[in-house]
Design a protein around this motif. Structure first.
Motif, PDB file in Angstrom:
ATOM      1  N   GLU A 141      41.658  41.552  43.509  1.00 29.15           N
ATOM      2  CA  GLU A 141      40.191  41.606  43.268  1.00 29.15           C
ATOM      3  C   GLU A 141      40.029  40.216  42.648  1.00 29.15           C
ATOM      4  N   PHE A 142      39.107  39.679  42.990  1.00 27.00           N
ATOM      5  CA  PHE A 142      38.363  38.450  42.647  1.00 27.00           C
ATOM      6  C   PHE A 142      37.021  38.527  42.087  1.00 27.00           C
ATOM      7  N   ARG A 143      36.607  39.541  41.305  1.00 23.07           N
ATOM      8  CA  ARG A 143      35.051  40.417  41.056  1.00 23.07           C
ATOM      9  C   ARG A 143      34.714  38.784  40.353  1.00 23.07           C
ATOM     10  N   GLY A 144      33.325  38.450  41.063  1.00 28.60           N
ATOM     11  CA  GLY A 144      32.478  37.651  40.577  1.00 28.60           C
ATOM     12  C   GLY A 144      33.075  36.088  41.361  1.00 28.60           C
ATOM     13  N   GLY A 166      29.382  30.976  33.154  1.00 30.78           N
ATOM     14  CA  GLY A 166      28.612  31.627  32.115  1.00 30.78           C
ATOM     15  C   GLY A 166      28.818  33.255  31.886  1.00 30.78           C
ATOM     16  N   ASN A 167      29.643  33.886  32.653  1.00 35.70           N
ATOM     17  CA  ASN A 167      30.130  35.464  32.482  1.00 35.70           C
ATOM     18  C   ASN A 167      31.212  35.436  32.440  1.00 35.70           C
ATOM     19  N   ALA A 168      31.614  35.765  31.167  1.00 35.72           N
ATOM     20  CA  ALA A 168      33.091  35.915  30.423  1.00 35.72           C
ATOM     21  C   ALA A 168      33.553  37.115  31.248  1.00 35.72           C
ATOM     22  N   SER A 169      32.880  38.210  31.229  1.00 38.43           N
ATOM     23  CA  SER A 169      33.581  39.494  32.168  1.00 38.43           C
ATOM     24  C   SER A 169      34.191  39.154  33.419  1.00 38.43           C
ATOM     25  N   ASN A 170      33.416  38.152  34.294  1.00 39.59           N
ATOM     26  CA  ASN A 170      33.717  37.924  35.567  1.00 39.59           C
ATOM     27  C   ASN A 170      34.942  36.923  35.541  1.00 39.59           C
ATOM     28  N   TYR A 230      39.195  25.874  35.035  1.00 36.38           N
ATOM     29  CA  TYR A 230      39.235  27.248  34.667  1.00 36.38           C
ATOM     30  C   TYR A 230      38.201  27.708  33.643  1.00 36.38           C
ATOM     31  N   ASN A 231      37.761  26.847  32.937  1.00 29.88           N
ATOM     32  CA  ASN A 231      36.644  27.262  31.907  1.00 29.88           C
ATOM     33  C   ASN A 231      37.388  28.272  30.819  1.00 29.88           C
ATOM     34  N   PHE A 232      38.611  27.668  30.458  1.00 25.08           N
ATOM     35  CA  PHE A 232      39.525  28.442  29.471  1.00 25.08           C
ATOM     36  C   PHE A 232      39.093  28.233  28.151  1.00 25.08           C
ATOM     37  N   ASP A 233      38.369  27.172  27.873  1.00 26.01           N
ATOM     38  CA  ASP A 233      37.882  26.741  26.525  1.00 26.01           C
ATOM     39  C   ASP A 233      39.203  26.681  25.671  1.00 26.01           C
TER      40      ASP A 233
END
Length: 332
Positions: free
Chosen positions: A125-128, A159-163, A188-191
């Motif tokens: 699953e690739f939700r988001g 902008g959506n950490a859960s996704n 990857y927005n892995f900060d």
């Protein structure tokens, strides 16, 4: 996540003709009624990088506005080198481009944008991920005895950490199901925070292997993805997964600039990395090195330049990786 989770595949710097050179760059796209970059300036810098540091064999670009894709492809093709270029259907104004050299590589499958096939029946699953679907091509390398491997470009949700965490989990599960070496690049927005030496929760999910899962006949304690850390030099203390500590002796280089709505000369998220090159499966055994490319005047970012720096990685599939990321029990 401890430091040992973040120091993974590193190389010794052997140089051979069959090296694979990878470039990854978030070139930044404009927003409605808000200019954040100038495509002509980006094209000039791509030309400069290709002429000065390249030519690169594999290129991953993120935040590509569709009207600019042709321009970027044309300036990448320096010295008469032709590239096969694929621009994603997904992503809207923030599409992705994947390019590989035609005179060296043959695509045996793809490029393909991975679809969300759910969790039932062992699916991934690739939700988001519908905004920017993971994109992968399987390549045969004519300069390395037809070595076959997978090259992937990703741009995870900001902008959506859960996704973002669900996307990271999906990519981990997908990598576990593959048999070929994998090289994956992108934003990857892995900060990853220089001061705390950790990334966000999505990075932890993306890299770690659940102890109940099996990879190539080995169980637990390993990493799914290894980060090719830019310009890393290190010493190692401890000799087990739980006690190992890696001491970096070269500073990290910031790959992104975000002034937010405040002072444009102040980076709101200073000392952090969002842009990565990762490897999985057999590519974890390749010798590798990486660096962040710094261009004069790139930061502070303005409305002409990208708010990200390019990242380069160079692989020697015949070299030997330094395994410091945790135990990797092999069956052979």
């Amino acid at each position: 996540m401890r430091l040992l989770l973040l120091v993974l595949l590193l190389g010794c710097g052997s140089v051979i003709a069959e090296e694979i050179k990878v470039l990854s760059w978030n070139v930044e796209s404009n927003r409605p009624n808000n200019q954040t970059n100038d495509p002509t300036t980006i094209a000039e810098r791509l030309t400069e990088i290709q002429n000065g540091q390249g030519p690169y064999d594999l290129i991953a670009l993120t935040e590509v506005a569709e009207p600019n894709a042709g321009t970027y492809e044309s300036v990448i093709e320096v010295d008469g080198i032709d590239y096969e270029a694929y621009t994603t259907d997904s992503g809207g104004t923030d599409r992705m481009m994947l390019l590989f050299r035609k005179n060296r590589f043959t695509a045996t499958s793809g490029p393909t944008e991975l679809e969300d096939d759910g969790r039932s029946g062992g699916g991934v699953e690739f939700r988001g991920g519908s905004a920017r679907r993971p994109t992968v091509v399987t390549l045969k390398d004519g300069s390395n005895q037809d070595l076959e491997f997978m090259f992937m470009v990703n741009h995870l949700t900001r902008g959506n950490a859960s996704n973002r965490q669900e996307q990271a989990r999906g990519l981990r599960e997908w990598a576990l199901q593959q048999d070929l070496p994998i090289v994956a690049a992108g934003d990857y927005n892995f900060d990853y925070d220089f001061r705390r030496l950790i990334g966000n929760q999505a990075m932890t999910i993306f890299m770690r292997l659940d102890g109940t899962q099996r990879v190539s006949g080995s169980v637990g304690g390993a990493f799914v993805w290894d980060w090719v850390i830019p310009s890393a030099e290190f010493t190692i203390d401890g000799d087990s997964d739980s006690t190992r500590k890696v001491n970096l002796s070269v500073p990290f280089v910031d790959t992104n600039w975000d002034s937010g709505s405040g002072n444009p000369t102040t980076d709101r998220f200073r000392d952090s990395i969002l842009d990565f090159v990762f490897v999985a499966q057999g590519a974890r055994d390749w010798e590798a090195r990486s660096r962040v490319i710094v261009i004069d005047g790139d930061f502070p970012d303005d409305d002409m330049t990208s708010d990200h720096r390019p990242v380069e990685a160079i692989f020697d599939p015949e070299g030997g990786a330094i395994d410091i990321g945790g135990p990797r029990v092999k069956t052979n």
